[in-house]
Design an enzyme around this catalytic site. Structure first.
Site, mmCIF file in Angstrom:
data_model
loop_
_atom_site.group_PDB
_atom_site.id
_atom_site.type_symbol
_atom_site.label_atom_id
_atom_site.label_comp_id
_atom_site.label_asym_id
_atom_site.label_seq_id
_atom_site.Cartn_x
_atom_site.Cartn_y
_atom_site.Cartn_z
ATOM 1 N N ASP A 82 -5.428 7.811 9.125
ATOM 2 C CA ASP A 82 -5.669 7.189 10.424
ATOM 3 C C ASP A 82 -5.660 8.210 11.550
ATOM 4 O O ASP A 82 -4.895 9.173 11.524
ATOM 5 C CB ASP A 82 -4.589 6.142 10.722
ATOM 6 C CG ASP A 82 -4.755 4.904 9.874
ATOM 7 O OD1 ASP A 82 -5.906 4.566 9.560
ATOM 8 O OD2 ASP A 82 -3.737 4.273 9.545
ATOM 9 N N ARG A 116 -4.586 10.515 3.409
ATOM 10 C CA ARG A 116 -3.305 11.113 3.750
ATOM 11 C C ARG A 116 -2.269 10.967 2.642
ATOM 12 O O ARG A 116 -1.479 11.865 2.382
ATOM 13 C CB ARG A 116 -2.767 10.495 5.049
ATOM 14 C CG ARG A 116 -1.452 11.137 5.463
ATOM 15 C CD ARG A 116 -0.974 10.681 6.818
ATOM 16 N NE ARG A 116 0.241 11.385 7.161
ATOM 17 C CZ ARG A 116 0.287 12.612 7.649
ATOM 18 N NH1 ARG A 116 -0.838 13.268 7.836
ATOM 19 N NH2 ARG A 116 1.428 13.203 7.922
ATOM 20 N N LYS A 166 0.826 -1.212 0.000
ATOM 21 C CA LYS A 166 0.000 0.000 0.000
ATOM 22 C C LYS A 166 0.860 1.262 0.000
ATOM 23 O O LYS A 166 0.637 2.185 -0.788
ATOM 24 C CB LYS A 166 -0.908 -0.007 1.226
ATOM 25 C CG LYS A 166 -1.660 1.303 1.424
ATOM 26 C CD LYS A 166 -2.132 1.481 2.849
ATOM 27 C CE LYS A 166 -2.634 2.903 3.038
ATOM 28 N NZ LYS A 166 -2.738 3.293 4.437
ATOM 29 N N ASN A 167 1.855 1.327 0.886
ATOM 30 C CA ASN A 167 2.635 2.555 1.029
ATOM 31 C C ASN A 167 3.441 2.860 -0.235
ATOM 32 O O ASN A 167 3.601 4.022 -0.603
ATOM 33 C CB ASN A 167 3.555 2.459 2.245
ATOM 34 C CG ASN A 167 2.773 2.468 3.554
ATOM 35 O OD1 ASN A 167 1.629 2.909 3.595
ATOM 36 N ND2 ASN A 167 3.378 1.981 4.621
ATOM 37 N N ASP A 205 4.087 0.407 11.746
ATOM 38 C CA ASP A 205 2.816 -0.164 11.311
ATOM 39 C C ASP A 205 2.589 -1.580 11.811
ATOM 40 O O ASP A 205 1.467 -2.095 11.722
ATOM 41 C CB ASP A 205 2.730 -0.156 9.783
ATOM 42 C CG ASP A 205 2.467 1.236 9.221
ATOM 43 O OD1 ASP A 205 2.071 2.112 10.004
ATOM 44 O OD2 ASP A 205 2.667 1.438 8.018
ATOM 45 N N MET A 262 6.587 6.857 17.576
ATOM 46 C CA MET A 262 6.270 7.853 16.553
ATOM 47 C C MET A 262 4.887 8.476 16.699
ATOM 48 O O MET A 262 4.697 9.644 16.391
ATOM 49 C CB MET A 262 6.424 7.235 15.169
ATOM 50 C CG MET A 262 7.855 6.816 14.859
ATOM 51 S SD MET A 262 8.052 6.289 13.140
ATOM 52 C CE MET A 262 9.758 5.721 13.168
#
Length: 434
Positions: free
Chosen positions: A121, A97, A22-23, A319, A341
């Site tokens: 998110d 995002r 996905k990223n 993640d 983070m």
């Protein structure tokens, strides 16, 4: 609002292939704006965030040819910059995002970009300073409308520059790279993010004609070029999904083989699971997790409690911390999960506590998990998914639990996991969408 109904306690068995990352997909889709030529991307995940971004580019004027759910061609020959000022764009972009990464390409090609405050998110503050610091170093001017919560970046012309990023932001690094590849002169980016997905973005840009040195390191040197060509690019398997499947197999005592896992790109993920006591066999691009294993969390050499913490690559991706936390609930031993983070990502643990997990939430960033050693299963519960990664962690917990669970707001899970209910059902999971 859709929900999952899960009947837990059922061991799974079989083979599963991870979706495209996905990223990476969000980055390389935005990069198609840098060229007027056709760019074909393969192994796209068929998920909400990716499909919404493709629709956004279509409305921006990009010609889209959807050859299949995993393959799509983009031709950004004609772009409609005025669309960026519309209310429709603000609404759509603010809910996704990853779309923040259209700013770098648009700034590089057209000298201006507009963007609302990005969504995504609800995992705490995610500042945008690194993006705009890099743009300003390249010669852009940045404005922020605090009433409209709207960003404007414009530049008469960009010029290569030296910069030291204040944090190794993945999306920030991607945005700056995409702005710099068309900026005349030399750009050096120190403390750049160097995740596999950034490496993939750089390799795609190089295949389009960009000049980038230092791929895979945190020091990138970019020689700006006049224009970029088309290319064909294949996305890596999603390492977050691979880690989720490893955790699922251990938590449910299942025998699972993960196919086409691109194991050379997983970094420290297999080691982190082995520190949790999980055995796996890696051969070529397959990962085999044997069934019904009890797993004991290691301690540090001095005997102190194991800490699993996120860090910029090649450290552990944040993640996956939600998955590690859930897996720890049935381990033998204790572990401190330290989410450095994002300050809201551990707040889903109250749902696990309701299921019988022994967890102490120390503060917004740290949780101590005392494993149940598979002596007492979690119990089914009714819960709501707060974000993508916590959502799949709760799904793993539900699949291991005794009894029935209901998970609401599964649109969050659908944003990052492709048809997860159907794929897990083929392994024997008792899960249905209601």
């Amino acid at each position: 609002m859709n929900s999952f109904e899960v009947q837990g306690g059922q061991p799974l068995k079989g083979e599963i292939t991870p979706q495209g990352a996905k990223n990476e997909a969000l980055q390389v889709i935005c990069a198609t704006l840098l060229s007027k030529d056709e760019i074909t991307i393969d192994n796209l995940p068929d998920i909400l965030d990716v499909n919404n971004l493709i629709d956004l580019l279509k409305d921006l004027g990009v010609q889209i040819n959807r050859q299949s759910s995993q393959t799509c061609s983009f031709k950004a020959e004609i772009i409609k910059p005025d669309y960026l000022k519309t209310k429709e764009f603000r609404t759509r972009a603010s809910s996704l995002r990853g779309s923040i990464m259209i700013m770098g390409p648009l700034l590089a090609r057209f000298g201006k970009a507009f963007f609302p405050k990005p969504g995504g998110d609800k995992i705490g503050r995610r500042r945008m300073d690194t993006h705009f610091f890099g743009f300003e170093k390249l010669g852009a001017t940045f404005d922020f409308d605090s009433e409209e919560i709207f960003y404007t970046v414009h530049a008469g012309h960009l010029k290569g520059a030296n910069m030291l990023l204040d944090e190794a932001s993945v999306t920030g690094t991607a945005n700056i790279i995409m702005a710099a590849v068309l900026a005349p002169g030399t750009t050096t980016i120190y403390n750049a993010a160097c995740e596999p997905y950034i490496q993939q973005l750089c390799r795609m840009l190089v295949s389009m004609g960009a000049k980038i040195i230092g791929i895979g390191s945190n020091l990138l040197t970019i020689e700006g070029v006049k224009d970029l060509n088309g290319c064909t690019h294949r996305i890596l398997p999603d390492m977050i999904e691979i880690g989720s499947f490893i955790g699922l197999a251990a938590m449910t005592g299942s025998e699972i083989t993960i196919k086409d896992a691109a194991t050379d790109h997983l970094g420290i993920i297999p080691l982190a699971f082995r520190r949790m006591g999980i055995n796996m066999h890696i051969s070529k691009d397959e990962i085999y997790i044997p069934p019904k294993q009890k797993y004991a969390i290691e301690t540090f050499i001095d005997g102190s409690i194991m800490t699993i913490a996120d860090a910029p690559w090649p450290g552990l991706t944040p993640d996956l911390l939600s998955v590690f936390l859930v897996v720890a609930t049935q381990a033998n031993g204790s572990v401190l999960i330290h989410q450095k983070m994002f300050e809201s990502r551990l707040f889903f643990v109250d749902k696990l506590i309701d299921m019988g997990a022994r967890i102490i939430l120390c503060d917004p960033h740290r949780a101590t998990v005392i494993g149940l050693n598979q002596e007492t299963p979690l119990r089914g519960s009714v819960m709501t998914s707060p974000d993508i990664r916590a959502g799949v962690a709760l799904l793993i917990a539900a699949l291991s639990a005794k009894g029935k669970s209901i998970i609401h707001n599964i649109e969050q899970i659908d944003r990052g996991y492709e048809k997860i209910d159907e794929r897990l059902s083929r392994l024997g999971a008792r899960i249905k969408r209601i």
